[in-house]
Design an enzyme around this catalytic site. Structure first.
Site, mmCIF file in Angstrom:
data_model
loop_
_atom_site.group_PDB
_atom_site.id
_atom_site.type_symbol
_atom_site.label_atom_id
_atom_site.label_comp_id
_atom_site.label_asym_id
_atom_site.label_seq_id
_atom_site.Cartn_x
_atom_site.Cartn_y
_atom_site.Cartn_z
ATOM 1 N N ILE A 19 8.047 -74.592 43.395
ATOM 2 C CA ILE A 19 6.758 -73.889 43.421
ATOM 3 C C ILE A 19 6.367 -73.547 44.854
ATOM 4 O O ILE A 19 5.872 -72.453 45.130
ATOM 5 C CB ILE A 19 5.671 -74.756 42.759
ATOM 6 C CG1 ILE A 19 5.975 -74.953 41.268
ATOM 7 C CG2 ILE A 19 4.297 -74.113 42.926
ATOM 8 C CD1 ILE A 19 5.083 -75.976 40.587
ATOM 9 N N ASP A 59 7.296 -85.118 56.967
ATOM 10 C CA ASP A 59 7.278 -86.114 55.906
ATOM 11 C C ASP A 59 5.810 -86.355 55.576
ATOM 12 O O ASP A 59 5.072 -86.938 56.373
ATOM 13 C CB ASP A 59 7.950 -87.402 56.379
ATOM 14 C CG ASP A 59 7.991 -88.482 55.297
ATOM 15 O OD1 ASP A 59 7.234 -88.382 54.319
ATOM 16 O OD2 ASP A 59 8.771 -89.438 55.446
ATOM 17 N N TYR A 153 3.817 -91.806 37.945
ATOM 18 C CA TYR A 153 3.542 -90.379 38.129
ATOM 19 C C TYR A 153 2.182 -90.032 37.544
ATOM 20 O O TYR A 153 1.341 -89.406 38.202
ATOM 21 C CB TYR A 153 4.649 -89.584 37.440
ATOM 22 C CG TYR A 153 4.553 -88.078 37.577
ATOM 23 C CD1 TYR A 153 5.094 -87.433 38.685
ATOM 24 C CD2 TYR A 153 3.957 -87.312 36.581
ATOM 25 C CE1 TYR A 153 5.032 -86.054 38.805
ATOM 26 C CE2 TYR A 153 3.894 -85.929 36.692
ATOM 27 C CZ TYR A 153 4.435 -85.306 37.808
ATOM 28 O OH TYR A 153 4.369 -83.939 37.914
#
Length: 272
Positions: A19, A59, A153
């Site tokens: 995406i 990061d 998640y």
């Protein structure tokens, strides 16, 4: 596409693929000064060259990296107008919802929540001082519902949606625009797909389709952007009768166990 992005300085994390890369391409084509940030240096360089945008190694679990990225982009293009927190991970769980290791839980927390916090902490002061700016936080339908087979998640995506709400509530009257994007299943490397890996009829969208939905949602000034419109109906049903929704999810869980087995529950998106 409208002209609202022309000349805007935009940072997209997790921008080397999926995406993020699709959104970077579309925004660059619209005339924005785009910088993609990613920890994968090789993929970052290749994508930045293909799009013709700036690539910054970063990061997102390190606050210093995010601050350094913003500083580098500001030096190259000027103040950041839009920051897209897109980096994510998807690990699944080996057994019951608490079975993933502490390391997996903490990686989910750092990437899906603290990376958004670090970005806001770094960019909010300048945006509020200017009285304008936009934060786009790409989370997941799991942040409104639940991803069977990956409790870490789901929990962290819920937290990310809540954090976006807090930003919108606190600063929406001060010129800060906030959008939270909750796609369902997208054919990206995160789920093991390449560019040709779309399975028709499975509810999967391409990364480019999601990027287009994000752009349209931002242009319309929407807080909640749902590339899969059916997610709104599922969320409404959940809110209307939570017990009934849980019962339905239990049936879906049982179907997933039967068809996939307990070790592949996170691949539920492959079910009809």
């Amino acid at each position: 596409m409208s002209e609202m992005f022309e000349g805007q300085t935009i940072i997209i994390t997790g921008g080397a693929s999926g995406i993020g890369a699709a959104l970077a391409y579309r925004l660059h084509q619209s005339g924005a000064e785009v910088a993609i940030a990613d920890r994968d240096q090789k993929a970052l360089r290749a994508t930045a060259e293909r799009i013709g945008c700036l690539g910054v190694q970063c990061d997102v679990t390190r606050e210093g990296d995010i601050r350094g990225c913003i500083g580098e982009v500001t030096k190259a293009f000027g103040p950041v107008d839009m920051f897209v927190s897109n980096a994510g991970l998807f690990a699944g769980q080996p057994g019951h919802p608490a079975s993933a290791s502490d390391d997996v839980w903490m990686r989910n927390w750092m990437v899906h929540v603290m990376a958004h916090v670090y970005a806001a902490r770094a960019i909010l002061p300048s945006m509020l001082e200017r009285g304008s700016g936009r934060l786009v936080q790409i989370t997941s339908a799991a942040g409104l519902l639940n991803q069977i087979g990956d409790a870490a998640y789901s929990a962290t995506k819920h937290a990310a949606v809540s954090f976006a709400e807090s930003l919108a509530i606190a600063h929406g009257d001060a010129g800060l625009d906030v959008s939270v994007v909750c796609p369902q299943y997208v054919a990206t490397p995160l789920l093991g797909f390449d560019e040709s890996g779309v399975l028709e009829g499975k509810g999967l969208l391409t990364a480019d389709q999601v990027a287009q939905a994000i752009i349209e949602g931002v242009e319309a000034g929407r807080f909640l952007i749902l590339p899969h419109p059916e997610v709104a109906l599922h969320a409404q049903r959940r809110a209307a009768d939570h017990d009934r929704w849980i019962d339905g999810m239990r049936r879906l869980h049982a179907q997933a166990v039967e068809e996939l087995g307990t070790d592949r529950l996170s691949q539920l998106y492959l079910l009809d």
